[in-house]
Write a protein that holds these residues in place. Structure first.
Motif, short mmCIF file in Angstrom:
data_model
loop_
_atom_site.label_atom_id
_atom_site.label_comp_id
_atom_site.label_asym_id
_atom_site.label_seq_id
_atom_site.Cartn_x
_atom_site.Cartn_y
_atom_site.Cartn_z
N CYS A 12 0.84 -1.18 0.00
CA CYS A 12 0.00 0.00 0.00
C CYS A 12 0.88 1.23 0.00
CB CYS A 12 -0.90 -0.02 1.24
SG CYS A 12 -2.12 1.30 1.29
N ASN A 20 -1.08 -3.74 7.05
CA ASN A 20 -1.96 -4.69 6.35
C ASN A 20 -1.52 -6.13 6.55
OD1 ASN A 20 -3.67 -2.72 5.38
ND2 ASN A 20 -2.68 -2.55 3.39
N ASP A 65 -11.35 -1.57 8.58
CA ASP A 65 -10.87 -2.10 7.31
C ASP A 65 -9.35 -2.09 7.32
OD1 ASP A 65 -11.03 -2.99 4.66
OD2 ASP A 65 -11.24 -0.98 3.82
N ARG A 66 -8.74 -2.68 6.32
CA ARG A 66 -7.30 -2.55 6.13
C ARG A 66 -7.02 -1.16 5.56
NH1 ARG A 66 -5.38 -3.37 0.89
NH2 ARG A 66 -6.86 -4.16 -0.64
N ARG A 125 -6.12 1.35 2.75
CA ARG A 125 -6.30 1.37 1.29
C ARG A 125 -5.87 2.72 0.74
NH1 ARG A 125 -9.86 -2.90 -0.25
NH2 ARG A 125 -11.05 -3.76 1.51
N GLU A 126 -5.10 2.69 -0.33
CA GLU A 126 -4.71 3.89 -1.05
C GLU A 126 -4.92 3.64 -2.54
OE1 GLU A 126 -3.72 6.77 0.05
OE2 GLU A 126 -3.31 6.38 2.17
N ARG A 146 -8.91 5.03 -1.13
CA ARG A 146 -10.13 4.47 -0.54
C ARG A 146 -11.29 4.89 -1.42
NH1 ARG A 146 -11.41 1.86 3.77
NH2 ARG A 146 -9.26 2.03 4.49
N HIS A 156 -15.62 0.99 -0.52
CA HIS A 156 -14.92 0.52 0.67
C HIS A 156 -15.55 1.10 1.93
CE1 HIS A 156 -11.19 0.34 -2.15
NE2 HIS A 156 -11.85 -0.80 -2.18
#
Length: 270
Positions: free
Chosen positions: A75, A108, A135-136, A138-139, A141, A145
């Motif tokens: 990520c 993550n 959530d994990r 995210r890039e 988002r 999501h």
């Protein structure tokens, strides 16, 4: 501290809000918007670290266990693993990377190893009711999501930080990890402290504070949760500032002002 000086500092705290909300909490001392549910950014990683630390202390997680970095873990954003070639790290290494440089890829991978459900269970066991990891990382988002990595309140996070007193093995592990945080740009920024002092002191030199913390930054978010130890007192604190995109510099200024007021009201600095 005189009553007049204390009143002035409390007035300064009351004047923090600019283009958004600045929540400040020190258990038993300061409660400002502490029950507001806000976006936490990477300060939410404290829940993951707590689950890992409690697992290590209970013998359920071996810090030497190898954890593979998978393509889905990688990520952008904060961290180092995206620029390193290794694909195999220990669980303990990943925790240090999360705590020290807020590494998103390490987050993550460790979250996948421990599991979102187990992080939630650990959070409930620590008294969190409104603070949770959704959530994990995210890039980017996307609308499909969950709305954020983590949400929560300054009050719950400050009470959690207040528990990190080193009397339990898991809290000693947490303090050692958090002492390695390289980001002291928010609450401690204007306070006299040694950012490379990793050892938990009985008491720092007079006029100094010792800090172990975890910060979070995102668009419209600046947050800082941690422990300060002064010559005569120790506190847990949380400052969570949310505002519109473009307000980040104002939020940084507010977090730093809050840090000065928190330390003075707590009697940690002159």
């Amino acid at each position: 501290m005189t009553d007049d000086a204390e009143d002035l500092m409390r007035d300064d705290l009351e004047d923090l809000d600019g283009p958004g909300t600045v929540a400040v909490s020190v258990p038993g001392l300061i409660s400002r918007h502490e029950d507001a549910e806000l976006v936490l950014a990477s300060t939410g990683k404290l829940l993951l670290l707590a689950a890992a630390a409690r697992g290590i202390a209970a013998g359920a997680l071996d810090p030497a266990e190898p954890v593979e970095i998978r393509p889905g873990d990688r990520c952008g954003g904060s961290g180092l693993l995206g620029s390193l070639s290794g694909d195999l790290w220990t669980a303990g290494d990943l925790a240090v990377l999360v705590a020290s440089v807020s590494d998103n890829t390490a987050t993550n991978a460790l979250l996948r190893r421990i599991g979102l459900d187990r992080v939630a269970e650990a959070a409930i066991g620590l008294g969190f009711t409104r603070t949770r990891v959704l959530d994990r990382i995210r890039e980017p988002r996307l609308p499909s999501h969950p709305p954020a990595f983590a949400l929560g309140t300054a009050g719950e996070l400050a009470r959690f930080a207040d528990r990190l007193d080193g009397t339990e093995e898991w809290s000693r592990i947490m303090l050692r990890w958090m002492a390695h945080n390289t980001d002291r740009s928010l609450v401690p920024a204007l306070l006299p402290h040694e950012p490379e002092d990793r050892e938990i002191p009985a008491a720092p030199p007079r006029g100094m504070v010792w800090v172990a913390n975890k910060t979070g930054t995102d668009t419209g978010v600046r947050a800082d949760v941690g422990v300060m130890i002064g010559p005569e007192r120790r506190i847990g604190y949380a400052v969570v500032a949310n505002g519109p995109a473009g307000s980040e510099h104002a939020l940084v200024r507010s977090a730093r002002r809050a840090g000065l007021s928190v330390a003075r009201l707590a009697g940690l600095t002159l």
